[in-house]
Design a protein around this motif. Structure first.
Motif, PDB file in Angstrom:
ATOM      1  N   MET A  87       4.953   6.790  -8.030  1.00  0.00           N
ATOM      2  CA  MET A  87       3.563   6.373  -8.094  1.00  0.00           C
ATOM      3  C   MET A  87       2.873   6.616  -6.746  1.00  0.00           C
ATOM      4  SD  MET A  87       1.361   4.986 -10.047  1.00  0.00           S
ATOM      5  CE  MET A  87      -0.108   4.085 -10.057  1.00  0.00           C
ATOM      6  N   ILE A  88       3.571   6.265  -5.665  1.00  0.00           N
ATOM      7  CA  ILE A  88       3.013   6.463  -4.322  1.00  0.00           C
ATOM      8  C   ILE A  88       2.824   7.953  -4.055  1.00  0.00           C
ATOM      9  CG2 ILE A  88       3.470   6.171  -1.848  1.00  0.00           C
ATOM     10  CD1 ILE A  88       4.892   3.558  -2.561  1.00  0.00           C
ATOM     11  N   ASN A  89       3.764   8.742  -4.527  1.00  0.00           N
ATOM     12  CA  ASN A  89       3.682  10.192  -4.361  1.00  0.00           C
ATOM     13  C   ASN A  89       2.457  10.754  -5.084  1.00  0.00           C
ATOM     14  OD1 ASN A  89       4.402  12.714  -3.514  1.00  0.00           O
ATOM     15  ND2 ASN A  89       6.024  12.987  -5.037  1.00  0.00           N
ATOM     16  N   LEU A  90       2.162  10.210  -6.253  1.00  0.00           N
ATOM     17  CA  LEU A  90       0.998  10.652  -7.029  1.00  0.00           C
ATOM     18  C   LEU A  90      -0.298  10.308  -6.288  1.00  0.00           C
ATOM     19  CD1 LEU A  90      -0.024  11.842  -9.727  1.00  0.00           C
ATOM     20  CD2 LEU A  90      -0.041   9.509 -10.606  1.00  0.00           C
ATOM     21  N   ILE A  91      -0.348   9.125  -5.713  1.00  0.00           N
ATOM     22  CA  ILE A  91      -1.548   8.705  -4.969  1.00  0.00           C
ATOM     23  C   ILE A  91      -1.733   9.592  -3.728  1.00  0.00           C
ATOM     24  CG2 ILE A  91      -2.581   6.827  -3.634  1.00  0.00           C
ATOM     25  CD1 ILE A  91      -1.244   4.892  -5.603  1.00  0.00           C
ATOM     26  N   GLU A  92      -0.640   9.888  -3.042  1.00  0.00           N
ATOM     27  CA  GLU A  92      -0.715  10.746  -1.859  1.00  0.00           C
ATOM     28  C   GLU A  92      -1.187  12.151  -2.239  1.00  0.00           C
ATOM     29  OE1 GLU A  92       3.106  10.616  -0.030  1.00  0.00           O
ATOM     30  OE2 GLU A  92       2.838   8.564   0.696  1.00  0.00           O
TER      31      GLU A  92
END
Length: 174
Positions: free
Chosen positions: A1-6
């Motif tokens: 999820m964090i990777n998607l936001i980044e």
């Protein structure tokens, strides 16, 4: 999820609109943030809140109408039941009872007639149209309607057709 936001933030920062925004002064960015927030609120109001409130108001009006009808039915139940029982006691052969479409259709079927149009009128009578039916069948049916069922033929228009023995008729039965 964090990777998607980044990934999304990196894509956003690479756009020309973001580069234009970054090039503005702090006061201009505050004004732009305020305008974007106001535009977002306006879109939410016009696109979500207003249609929902109109729908809720319309449903409330419909519910009030239904409740009014239900209240009227409860209040007038005795009168409605009395009317229904007096209508059922009048009988099919009674001359005071208005003819119904099903009675006329059944009666015509007994004489092997096909009705092309049936239309109830406001005064309780029924307009009937027949096309390409035998003259003798129509005449016998009309006699049966008056003598056996007690209805009155208020108006009759019978026209011959090009075919031998067949007629078109328009009738008003009460």
């Amino acid at each position: 999820m964090i990777n998607l936001i980044e990934t999304f933030t990196a894509a956003l920062r690479s756009t020309s609109a973001y580069q234009w925004y970054i090039s503005k002064s702090d006061s201009d960015r505050r004004v732009l943030k305020f305008l974007m927030a106001a535009a977002g609120l306006l879109i939410c109001y016009i696109g979500i809140w207003e249609p929902l409130s109109r729908y809720a108001a319309a449903q409330q009006v419909q519910a009030n109408r239904a409740q009014t009808t239900a209240d009227w039915l409860v209040t007038n139940r005795a009168a409605l039941e009395a009317t229904a029982s007096s209508t059922s006691k009048a009988g099919i052969g009674s001359s005071s009872a208005a003819p119904t479409i099903s009675q006329i259709t059944n009666s015509a079927a007994t004489f092997n007639l096909t009705l092309s149009r049936l239309q109830p009128e406001a005064d309780g009578s029924v307009s009937v149209a027949l096309e390409q039916q035998t003259f003798n069948g129509v005449a016998e049916w009309l006699v049966g309607i008056e003598n056996e069922q007690g209805y009155t033929i208020e108006r009759a228009s019978i026209d011959r057709t090009n075919a031998q023995g067949l007629v078109n008729a328009q009738l008003r039965i009460r």
